[in-house]
Design a protein around this motif. Structure first.
Motif, PDB file in Angstrom:
ATOM      1  N   TRP A  40       4.462  20.943  39.596  1.00 41.64           N
ATOM      2  CA  TRP A  40       3.914  21.785  40.655  1.00 41.64           C
ATOM      3  C   TRP A  40       4.123  23.243  40.276  1.00 41.64           C
ATOM      4  O   TRP A  40       5.154  23.610  39.697  1.00 41.64           O
ATOM      5  CB  TRP A  40       4.622  21.513  41.980  1.00 41.64           C
ATOM      6  N   SER A  41       3.186  24.090  40.640  1.00 45.08           N
ATOM      7  CA  SER A  41       3.310  25.520  40.347  1.00 45.08           C
ATOM      8  C   SER A  41       4.509  26.137  41.055  1.00 45.08           C
ATOM      9  O   SER A  41       5.099  27.098  40.560  1.00 45.08           O
ATOM     10  CB  SER A  41       2.031  26.264  40.743  1.00 45.08           C
ATOM     11  N   ILE A  42       4.905  25.575  42.178  1.00 43.54           N
ATOM     12  CA  ILE A  42       6.041  26.102  42.950  1.00 43.54           C
ATOM     13  C   ILE A  42       7.365  25.971  42.187  1.00 43.54           C
ATOM     14  O   ILE A  42       8.342  26.646  42.507  1.00 43.54           O
ATOM     15  CB  ILE A  42       6.122  25.437  44.332  1.00 43.54           C
ATOM     16  N   ASP A  43       7.386  25.130  41.155  1.00 47.73           N
ATOM     17  CA  ASP A  43       8.601  24.947  40.348  1.00 47.73           C
ATOM     18  C   ASP A  43       8.836  26.093  39.365  1.00 47.73           C
ATOM     19  O   ASP A  43       9.843  26.101  38.660  1.00 47.73           O
ATOM     20  CB  ASP A  43       8.528  23.630  39.573  1.00 47.73           C
ATOM     21  N   PHE A  44       7.911  27.055  39.308  1.00 42.65           N
ATOM     22  CA  PHE A  44       8.003  28.174  38.377  1.00 42.65           C
ATOM     23  C   PHE A  44       8.091  29.489  39.148  1.00 42.65           C
ATOM     24  O   PHE A  44       7.683  29.570  40.299  1.00 42.65           O
ATOM     25  CB  PHE A  44       6.785  28.185  37.444  1.00 42.65           C
ATOM     26  N   ASP A  45       8.594  30.517  38.491  1.00 45.44           N
ATOM     27  CA  ASP A  45       8.721  31.834  39.122  1.00 45.44           C
ATOM     28  C   ASP A  45       7.384  32.527  39.310  1.00 45.44           C
ATOM     29  O   ASP A  45       7.248  33.398  40.167  1.00 45.44           O
ATOM     30  CB  ASP A  45       9.651  32.737  38.313  1.00 45.44           C
ATOM     31  N   SER A  46       6.391  32.164  38.499  1.00 41.85           N
ATOM     32  CA  SER A  46       5.077  32.791  38.617  1.00 41.85           C
ATOM     33  C   SER A  46       4.000  31.796  38.205  1.00 41.85           C
ATOM     34  O   SER A  46       4.274  30.810  37.503  1.00 41.85           O
ATOM     35  CB  SER A  46       4.978  34.040  37.739  1.00 41.85           C
ATOM     36  N   ILE A  47       2.773  32.081  38.624  1.00 40.30           N
ATOM     37  CA  ILE A  47       1.652  31.224  38.247  1.00 40.30           C
ATOM     38  C   ILE A  47       1.395  31.302  36.746  1.00 40.30           C
ATOM     39  O   ILE A  47       0.966  30.327  36.129  1.00 40.30           O
ATOM     40  CB  ILE A  47       0.384  31.566  39.070  1.00 40.30           C
ATOM     41  N   ASP A  48       1.712  32.445  36.133  1.00 39.71           N
ATOM     42  CA  ASP A  48       1.547  32.580  34.686  1.00 39.71           C
ATOM     43  C   ASP A  48       2.502  31.660  33.925  1.00 39.71           C
ATOM     44  O   ASP A  48       2.127  31.085  32.898  1.00 39.71           O
ATOM     45  CB  ASP A  48       1.747  34.027  34.241  1.00 39.71           C
ATOM     46  N   GLU A  49       3.732  31.509  34.419  1.00 37.60           N
ATOM     47  CA  GLU A  49       4.680  30.586  33.785  1.00 37.60           C
ATOM     48  C   GLU A  49       4.188  29.144  33.894  1.00 37.60           C
ATOM     49  O   GLU A  49       4.300  28.366  32.949  1.00 37.60           O
ATOM     50  CB  GLU A  49       6.066  30.716  34.418  1.00 37.60           C
TER      51      GLU A  49
END
Length: 100
Positions: free
Chosen positions: A61-70
């Motif tokens: 999930w994107s929420i698992d990262f600090d940013s959408i780029d990560e």
């Protein structure tokens, strides 16, 4: 939120197809008392299973990262994405679902 996943999935149709799936989940009113679920937009790409048999399933999930780029960097560097990037899917589905 965005979900990227791939693997061999059996949608109870007996096909057990290899897919790459991207889900866009709208949770903008999750705090609202009027919210009665989420909307999910699905993009599913179907590939010939034989081309992906050697790759283990993955999802993030994107929420698992600090940013959408990560998150995007994670996605584009997965084995499944790299393999799929070089071939055409044999079919695809795009649909919207509502959750409770």
């Amino acid at each position: 939120m965005l979900l990227f996943e791939y693997g061999i999935y059996d949608w109870q149709d007996g096909k057990k197809e290899k897919i790459l799936q991207l889900i866009l989940q709208d949770n903008s009113d999750v705090e609202s008392k009027e919210s009665d679920g989420f909307s999910q937009l699905h993009l599913i790409l179907y590939f010939d299973r034989a081309e992906f048999d050697s790759i283990e399933a993955a999802n993030k999930w994107s929420i698992d990262f600090d940013s959408i780029d990560e998150w995007k960097n994670y996605v584009t560097n997965t084995e499944g994405f790299k393999l799929a990037d070089g071939i055409s899917s044999k079919a695809f589905d795009v649909f919207l679902t509502e959750t409770d």
